[in-house]
Design a protein around this motif. Sequence first.
Motif, PDB file in Angstrom:
ATOM      1  N   LYS A   1       3.352   5.719  -4.297  1.00 51.50           N
ATOM      2  CA  LYS A   1       3.161   7.035  -4.906  1.00 51.50           C
ATOM      3  C   LYS A   1       2.719   6.909  -6.369  1.00 51.50           C
ATOM      4  CE  LYS A   1       4.263   9.480  -1.324  1.00 51.50           C
ATOM      5  NZ  LYS A   1       3.208  10.283  -0.626  1.00 51.50           N
TER       6      LYS A   1
ATOM      7  N   ASP B   1       0.826  -1.205   0.000  1.00 53.27           N
ATOM      8  CA  ASP B   1       0.000   0.000   0.000  1.00 53.27           C
ATOM      9  C   ASP B   1       0.866   1.263   0.000  1.00 53.27           C
ATOM     10  OD1 ASP B   1       1.036  -0.072   2.519  1.00 53.27           O
ATOM     11  OD2 ASP B   1      -0.886  -0.055   3.569  1.00 53.27           O
ATOM     12  N   LYS B   2       0.205   2.390  -0.152  1.00 51.91           N
ATOM     13  CA  LYS B   2       0.837   3.717  -0.104  1.00 51.91           C
ATOM     14  C   LYS B   2       1.958   3.865  -1.135  1.00 51.91           C
ATOM     15  CE  LYS B   2      -0.270   4.346   4.790  1.00 51.91           C
ATOM     16  NZ  LYS B   2       0.246   4.635   6.147  1.00 51.91           N
TER      17      LYS B   2
ATOM     18  N   ASN C   1      -4.514  10.992  -1.098  1.00 49.89           N
ATOM     19  CA  ASN C   1      -3.100  11.363  -0.939  1.00 49.89           C
ATOM     20  C   ASN C   1      -2.285  11.068  -2.192  1.00 49.89           C
ATOM     21  OD1 ASN C   1      -3.451  12.169   1.788  1.00 49.89           O
ATOM     22  ND2 ASN C   1      -3.350  10.016   2.435  1.00 49.89           N
TER      23      ASN C   1
ATOM     24  N   GLU D   1      -1.982   8.215  -3.728  1.00 47.10           N
ATOM     25  CA  GLU D   1      -1.272   6.956  -3.527  1.00 47.10           C
ATOM     26  C   GLU D   1      -2.137   5.809  -4.033  1.00 47.10           C
ATOM     27  OE1 GLU D   1       1.038   8.034   0.668  1.00 47.10           O
ATOM     28  OE2 GLU D   1      -0.949   7.104   0.676  1.00 47.10           O
TER      29      GLU D   1
END
Length: 331
Positions: free
Chosen positions: A12, A9-10, A32, A34
């Motif tokens: 970019k 996850d997360k 965000n 992401e």
Amino acid sequence: MANPPFNVDKVKAESCESAKRLPFGMPSINKNKEVGNGNYLWISYFYSYLNEKGRAGFVMASSATDGQGKDKDIRRKLVETGHVDVMISVGNNYFYTKSLPCSLWFFDKNKNEAIKDKVLFIDARNYYTVVDRTLNEWSEWQLKNLNAIVWLYRGETEKYTALLDEYRTILGKGDFEDILHQLKDELKDLQKRAKIEVEHAGRGDKKRIQGEYDEMIASKNEEVTVAKEANWLYEKFGDGGYKNILGLCKTAYTTDVAKDNDKDENENKISIEEKGWSLTPGAYVGVAPVEDDGVDFEERMAEIHLELLSLQAESNDLMDTISKNMKEMGL
């Protein structure tokens, strides 16, 4: 071939887009900017690396075969290329540190004409060898059998025939089912002889005789295992030729159009499109009928009861011997 980390996850989004390895578009992006789950990044990356004849095989989280939203859009575009070749469901306990199930994905940009609009689905969740309480695996022969299903789907019958010849070289000529029954009877006879001879042997010979029989029993068990796998394969596919097996394998067409254009009227056709672009094997292969294992429950329970009584008697004798020895030592 690859085994990427699941559900990363997360990630970019900007770096993903700049890499230019997403031929089917970007997965879902959060506020965000992401990527919340990287499974379809990996899937897209692996596909993008292939040349015009390239193949890929990788392990992926089971959830990826049926993800919705942007994942579903990517999966639809992927299926429509015709380059998804084989999908295999794997059960629990195949990893040392995790018990979760997974799926095996196989791409092929050079599929032959007969299967260019098809995908082979194999549900292997109930086909495995138990290593211990927390670990399963496919034995050498189980891997060969799974390969054999793919060979038949691709029309590579000479490889299937070579595997049958390998089985016959080890087991001898004859019907695999008959050979299996014979080997099981031989194993039972060997186990009975071992028990009798060890029980009647002198104290100094028990360990040696038990060791000799342990080796013979292990060897016979290996023969039984090979015969089981030979019979498992042959009873499903005979001397060769792919066919759908309820609960195990099925071919599906990439789209309804591909299904409608096939001239085989005898096949129970199904398309991935009508299944909502799912790549979950269980959605296609169905559920196999429960097989009768041939064990008489009441008879087996009576045997277990006798075995427990025998073990209890041996335990009592052992405790008496230990108690007597301790008294002789003044303890």
